[in-house]
Scaffold this motif. Structure first.
Motif, PDB file in Angstrom:
ATOM      1  N   GLU A   1       0.804  -1.217   0.000  1.00 35.15           N
ATOM      2  CA  GLU A   1       0.000   0.000   0.000  1.00 35.15           C
ATOM      3  C   GLU A   1       0.839   1.270   0.000  1.00 35.15           C
ATOM      4  N   TYR A   2       2.077   1.200   0.531  1.00 33.91           N
ATOM      5  CA  TYR A   2       2.842   2.416   0.736  1.00 33.91           C
ATOM      6  C   TYR A   2       4.167   2.472  -0.038  1.00 33.91           C
ATOM      7  N   LEU A   3       4.586   1.395  -0.686  1.00 32.29           N
ATOM      8  CA  LEU A   3       5.880   1.354  -1.349  1.00 32.29           C
ATOM      9  C   LEU A   3       5.709   1.250  -2.860  1.00 32.29           C
ATOM     10  N   ILE A   4       6.482   2.073  -3.611  1.00 30.89           N
ATOM     11  CA  ILE A   4       6.482   2.050  -5.068  1.00 30.89           C
ATOM     12  C   ILE A   4       7.923   1.958  -5.560  1.00 30.89           C
TER      13      ILE A   4
ATOM     14  N   SER B   1      10.038   4.603  -3.453  1.00 35.90           N
ATOM     15  CA  SER B   1       9.386   5.644  -2.663  1.00 35.90           C
ATOM     16  C   SER B   1       8.487   5.003  -1.614  1.00 35.90           C
ATOM     17  N   LEU B   2       8.606   5.500  -0.384  1.00 38.76           N
ATOM     18  CA  LEU B   2       7.843   4.950   0.730  1.00 38.76           C
ATOM     19  C   LEU B   2       7.107   6.074   1.443  1.00 38.76           C
ATOM     20  N   ASP B   3       5.785   5.925   1.579  1.00 41.12           N
ATOM     21  CA  ASP B   3       4.970   6.879   2.337  1.00 41.12           C
ATOM     22  C   ASP B   3       5.085   6.533   3.813  1.00 41.12           C
ATOM     23  N   VAL B   4       5.762   7.398   4.567  1.00 37.08           N
ATOM     24  CA  VAL B   4       6.011   7.128   5.986  1.00 37.08           C
ATOM     25  C   VAL B   4       4.849   7.597   6.843  1.00 37.08           C
ATOM     26  N   ILE B   5       4.387   8.804   6.599  1.00 37.68           N
ATOM     27  CA  ILE B   5       3.283   9.377   7.357  1.00 37.68           C
ATOM     28  C   ILE B   5       2.256   9.887   6.368  1.00 37.68           C
TER      29      ILE B   5
ATOM     30  N   SER C   1      -1.687  15.699   5.583  1.00 43.21           N
ATOM     31  CA  SER C   1      -0.232  15.698   5.416  1.00 43.21           C
ATOM     32  C   SER C   1       0.245  14.361   4.869  1.00 43.21           C
ATOM     33  N   LEU C   2       1.433  14.402   4.238  1.00 42.02           N
ATOM     34  CA  LEU C   2       2.036  13.192   3.680  1.00 42.02           C
ATOM     35  C   LEU C   2       3.553  13.373   3.652  1.00 42.02           C
ATOM     36  N   LEU C   3       4.287  12.414   4.213  1.00 40.85           N
ATOM     37  CA  LEU C   3       5.744  12.402   4.183  1.00 40.85           C
ATOM     38  C   LEU C   3       6.200  11.214   3.360  1.00 40.85           C
ATOM     39  N   THR C   4       6.973  11.480   2.305  1.00 38.55           N
ATOM     40  CA  THR C   4       7.460  10.442   1.397  1.00 38.55           C
ATOM     41  C   THR C   4       8.981  10.450   1.367  1.00 38.55           C
ATOM     42  N   ILE C   5       9.579   9.275   1.575  1.00 39.02           N
ATOM     43  CA  ILE C   5      11.029   9.104   1.490  1.00 39.02           C
ATOM     44  C   ILE C   5      11.352   8.360   0.202  1.00 39.02           C
ATOM     45  N   THR C   6      12.291   8.884  -0.591  1.00 39.94           N
ATOM     46  CA  THR C   6      12.643   8.272  -1.870  1.00 39.94           C
ATOM     47  C   THR C   6      14.148   8.042  -1.939  1.00 39.94           C
ATOM     48  N   GLY C   7      14.536   6.828  -2.312  1.00 37.81           N
ATOM     49  CA  GLY C   7      15.928   6.505  -2.555  1.00 37.81           C
ATOM     50  C   GLY C   7      16.145   6.168  -4.022  1.00 37.81           C
TER      51      GLY C   7
END
Length: 235
Positions: free
Chosen positions: A85-88, A139-143, A148-154
Protein backbone atom coordinates in the motif's frame (compact mmCIF):
# COMPACT_ATOMS: atom_id res chain seq x y z
CA UNK A 1 20.67 35.98 -14.90
CA UNK A 2 22.39 39.33 -15.31
CA UNK A 3 24.87 41.14 -13.12
CA UNK A 4 27.85 43.43 -12.89
CA UNK A 5 30.55 44.28 -10.43
CA UNK A 6 33.11 47.03 -9.94
CA UNK A 7 36.31 47.17 -7.88
CA UNK A 8 37.11 50.61 -6.45
CA UNK A 9 40.77 49.83 -5.70
CA UNK A 10 43.60 52.02 -7.04
CA UNK A 11 43.94 49.67 -10.01
CA UNK A 12 40.24 49.07 -10.58
CA UNK A 13 38.28 46.49 -12.51
CA UNK A 14 34.71 45.84 -13.55
CA UNK A 15 32.74 43.23 -15.43
CA UNK A 16 29.37 42.12 -16.79
CA UNK A 17 27.83 38.69 -16.37
CA UNK A 18 24.86 37.69 -18.54
CA UNK A 19 23.42 34.18 -18.69
CA UNK A 20 20.10 32.83 -19.95
CA UNK A 21 18.53 29.38 -19.86
CA UNK A 22 15.32 27.84 -21.20
CA UNK A 23 13.93 24.37 -20.44
CA UNK A 24 10.92 22.57 -21.87
CA UNK A 25 9.57 19.42 -20.20
CA UNK A 26 6.76 17.08 -21.23
CA UNK A 27 5.55 13.83 -19.69
CA UNK A 28 2.86 11.18 -20.08
CA UNK A 29 1.73 8.32 -17.80
CA UNK A 30 -1.01 5.74 -18.19
CA UNK A 31 -3.15 3.99 -15.58
CA UNK A 32 -0.69 1.06 -15.34
CA UNK A 33 2.17 3.30 -14.16
CA UNK A 34 4.06 3.36 -17.47
CA UNK A 35 5.51 6.81 -18.19
CA UNK A 36 7.56 8.64 -20.82
CA UNK A 37 9.14 12.05 -20.28
CA UNK A 38 11.32 14.33 -22.37
CA UNK A 39 13.41 17.43 -21.71
CA UNK A 40 14.93 19.96 -24.09
CA UNK A 41 17.11 22.78 -22.80
CA UNK A 42 19.34 25.58 -24.03
CA UNK A 43 21.64 27.96 -22.17
CA UNK A 44 23.76 30.93 -23.18
CA UNK A 45 26.39 32.89 -21.27
CA UNK A 46 28.22 36.09 -22.16
CA UNK A 47 30.78 37.39 -19.66
CA UNK A 48 33.10 40.39 -19.92
CA UNK A 49 35.89 41.44 -17.55
CA UNK A 50 37.97 44.61 -17.56
CA UNK A 51 40.75 45.63 -15.19
CA UNK A 52 43.69 48.04 -14.93
CA UNK A 53 47.11 46.55 -14.18
CA UNK A 54 50.58 47.82 -13.42
CA UNK A 55 53.04 46.11 -15.76
CA UNK A 56 56.63 47.12 -14.94
CA UNK A 57 55.55 50.62 -14.02
CA UNK A 58 53.17 51.05 -16.97
CA UNK A 59 49.43 51.12 -16.38
CA UNK A 60 47.58 48.90 -18.83
CA UNK A 61 43.99 47.87 -19.45
CA UNK A 62 43.13 44.20 -19.83
CA UNK A 63 39.85 43.12 -21.44
CA UNK A 64 38.57 39.56 -21.63
CA UNK A 65 35.31 38.11 -22.95
CA UNK A 66 33.87 34.61 -22.90
CA UNK A 67 30.68 33.30 -24.46
CA UNK A 68 29.20 29.81 -24.51
CA UNK A 69 26.18 27.95 -25.88
CA UNK A 70 24.93 24.60 -24.52
CA UNK A 71 22.15 22.31 -25.77
CA UNK A 72 20.69 19.39 -23.81
CA UNK A 73 18.10 16.80 -24.88
CA UNK A 74 16.90 13.84 -22.80
CA UNK A 75 14.25 11.12 -23.09
CA UNK A 76 13.28 8.73 -20.28
CA UNK A 77 10.84 5.84 -19.92
CA UNK A 78 9.92 3.82 -16.83
CA UNK A 79 7.16 2.19 -14.88
CA UNK A 80 5.85 2.38 -11.33
CA UNK A 81 5.38 -0.98 -9.57
CA UNK A 82 3.36 -0.72 -6.33
CA UNK A 83 4.57 -3.14 -3.66
CA UNK A 84 1.93 -3.08 -1.00
CA UNK A 85 0.00 0.00 0.00
CA UNK A 86 2.84 2.42 0.74
CA UNK A 87 5.88 1.35 -1.35
CA UNK A 88 6.48 2.05 -5.07
CA UNK A 89 9.51 0.83 -7.05
CA UNK A 90 10.32 2.54 -10.37
CA UNK A 91 12.93 1.24 -12.85
CA UNK A 92 13.78 3.56 -15.74
CA UNK A 93 16.02 3.91 -18.79
CA UNK A 94 16.73 6.79 -21.13
CA UNK A 95 19.04 8.55 -23.50
CA UNK A 96 20.76 11.93 -23.09
CA UNK A 97 22.74 14.25 -25.36
CA UNK A 98 24.68 17.37 -24.36
CA UNK A 99 26.67 19.68 -26.65
CA UNK A 100 28.56 22.85 -25.77
CA UNK A 101 30.46 25.44 -27.76
CA UNK A 102 32.35 28.42 -26.40
CA UNK A 103 34.75 31.12 -27.42
CA UNK A 104 37.04 33.58 -25.66
CA UNK A 105 39.44 36.38 -26.45
CA UNK A 106 41.68 38.64 -24.40
CA UNK A 107 43.18 42.01 -25.30
CA UNK A 108 46.00 43.87 -23.59
CA UNK A 109 46.65 47.59 -24.09
CA UNK A 110 49.52 49.59 -22.61
CA UNK A 111 50.47 53.22 -22.70
CA UNK A 112 48.47 56.42 -22.40
CA UNK A 113 45.06 56.19 -23.97
CA UNK A 114 45.57 52.56 -24.86
CA UNK A 115 48.18 53.39 -27.50
CA UNK A 116 51.14 51.02 -27.58
CA UNK A 117 51.71 47.31 -27.50
CA UNK A 118 48.69 45.11 -28.11
CA UNK A 119 48.30 41.37 -27.93
CA UNK A 120 45.31 39.18 -28.64
CA UNK A 121 44.49 35.64 -27.58
CA UNK A 122 41.58 33.91 -29.30
CA UNK A 123 40.14 30.51 -28.59
CA UNK A 124 37.16 28.33 -29.48
CA UNK A 125 36.15 25.32 -27.40
CA UNK A 126 33.68 22.56 -28.30
CA UNK A 127 32.60 19.38 -26.51
CA UNK A 128 29.73 16.88 -26.46
CA UNK A 129 28.49 13.72 -24.76
CA UNK A 130 25.96 11.02 -25.65
CA UNK A 131 24.95 8.65 -22.85
CA UNK A 132 22.35 6.05 -21.80
CA UNK A 133 21.24 6.40 -18.16
CA UNK A 134 19.53 3.68 -16.11
CA UNK A 135 17.84 4.23 -12.77
CA UNK A 136 15.98 2.52 -9.95
CA UNK A 137 13.94 4.44 -7.39
CA UNK A 138 11.91 3.36 -4.38
CA UNK A 139 9.39 5.64 -2.66
CA UNK A 140 7.84 4.95 0.73
CA UNK A 141 4.97 6.88 2.34
CA UNK A 142 6.01 7.13 5.99
CA UNK A 143 3.28 9.38 7.36
CA UNK A 144 -0.02 10.01 5.68
CA UNK A 145 -3.44 11.36 6.61
CA UNK A 146 -6.00 13.72 5.17
CA UNK A 147 -3.86 16.84 5.62
CA UNK A 148 -0.23 15.70 5.42
CA UNK A 149 2.04 13.19 3.68
CA UNK A 150 5.74 12.40 4.18
CA UNK A 151 7.46 10.44 1.40
CA UNK A 152 11.03 9.10 1.49
CA UNK A 153 12.64 8.27 -1.87
CA UNK A 154 15.93 6.51 -2.55
CA UNK A 155 17.55 6.38 -5.98
CA UNK A 156 20.48 4.62 -7.60
CA UNK A 157 21.58 5.36 -11.16
CA UNK A 158 24.18 4.41 -13.73
CA UNK A 159 24.96 6.01 -17.09
CA UNK A 160 27.12 4.60 -19.86
CA UNK A 161 28.68 7.09 -22.26
CA UNK A 162 28.24 5.96 -25.86
CA UNK A 163 30.28 8.94 -27.01
CA UNK A 164 32.13 11.36 -24.79
CA UNK A 165 34.11 13.97 -26.68
CA UNK A 166 36.46 16.02 -24.53
CA UNK A 167 36.77 19.75 -25.00
CA UNK A 168 38.78 20.76 -28.06
CA UNK A 169 40.03 24.27 -28.64
CA UNK A 170 41.95 26.33 -31.18
CA UNK A 171 43.99 29.17 -29.75
CA UNK A 172 46.24 31.84 -31.25
CA UNK A 173 48.52 34.59 -30.08
CA UNK A 174 49.20 37.67 -32.14
CA UNK A 175 49.41 41.42 -32.40
CA UNK A 176 48.27 44.21 -34.65
CA UNK A 177 49.04 42.11 -37.71
CA UNK A 178 46.55 39.41 -36.77
CA UNK A 179 46.62 35.96 -35.21
CA UNK A 180 49.88 34.03 -35.46
CA UNK A 181 51.04 30.62 -34.27
CA UNK A 182 47.60 29.00 -33.90
CA UNK A 183 47.63 25.85 -31.77
CA UNK A 184 45.08 23.16 -31.06
CA UNK A 185 44.52 21.82 -27.56
CA UNK A 186 42.26 19.08 -26.25
CA UNK A 187 41.26 17.74 -22.85
CA UNK A 188 40.76 14.09 -21.97
CA UNK A 189 37.20 12.89 -22.53
CA UNK A 190 35.24 12.19 -19.33
CA UNK A 191 34.90 8.57 -18.22
CA UNK A 192 32.24 6.39 -19.78
CA UNK A 193 30.88 5.14 -16.45
CA UNK A 194 28.92 7.43 -14.12
CA UNK A 195 27.22 6.41 -10.87
CA UNK A 196 24.85 8.40 -8.71
CA UNK A 197 23.04 7.82 -5.44
CA UNK A 198 20.27 9.95 -4.01
CA UNK A 199 18.02 10.21 -0.98
CA UNK A 200 15.21 12.72 -0.60
CA UNK A 201 12.25 13.52 1.61
CA UNK A 202 9.08 15.35 0.57
CA UNK A 203 6.51 16.62 3.04
CA UNK A 204 3.06 17.81 1.97
CA UNK A 205 0.90 19.74 4.39
CA UNK A 206 -2.39 21.14 3.17
CA UNK A 207 -1.34 23.17 0.09
CA UNK A 208 2.34 23.56 1.09
CA UNK A 209 5.24 21.35 -0.02
CA UNK A 210 8.75 21.01 1.41
CA UNK A 211 11.65 18.96 0.07
CA UNK A 212 15.13 17.98 1.27
CA UNK A 213 17.56 15.92 -0.81
CA UNK A 214 21.11 14.64 -1.10
CA UNK A 215 22.84 13.29 -4.23
CA UNK A 216 26.27 11.77 -4.85
CA UNK A 217 27.80 11.47 -8.34
CA UNK A 218 31.01 9.62 -9.17
CA UNK A 219 32.93 9.30 -12.45
CA UNK A 220 36.57 8.22 -12.58
CA UNK A 221 38.38 10.51 -10.13
CA UNK A 222 35.55 13.08 -10.22
CA UNK A 223 33.12 13.09 -7.29
CA UNK A 224 30.42 15.52 -6.30
CA UNK A 225 27.99 15.91 -3.41
CA UNK A 226 24.86 18.06 -3.54
CA UNK A 227 22.29 18.98 -0.90
CA UNK A 228 19.05 20.67 -1.97
CA UNK A 229 16.10 22.22 -0.16
CA UNK A 230 12.84 23.41 -1.69
CA UNK A 231 9.62 24.95 -0.52
CA UNK A 232 6.49 25.73 -2.47
CA UNK A 233 2.77 26.23 -2.42
CA UNK A 234 0.19 24.53 -4.62
CA UNK A 235 -2.79 26.47 -5.90
Amino acid sequence: MQGNFEDKAALSGDGDIDSYAALVYAGWQNENGLYVSGTLGYSYADNALRDRRNLNGTIGVNEAEFGAHALMAALEAGRDFPLGEYLIVTPSAGIEYIAARGGAHEQWFTGAGGVGARTLDVGKITGSSFSVPFGLAASLDVIGDEDSLLTITGRVGYAYGLRNKGAEGRFGYGGLGGIIDPVRAASRAPGRHTWNLGLSARYLYDNMEFGLGYEYTGRDSYKSHAVTFSAGMNF
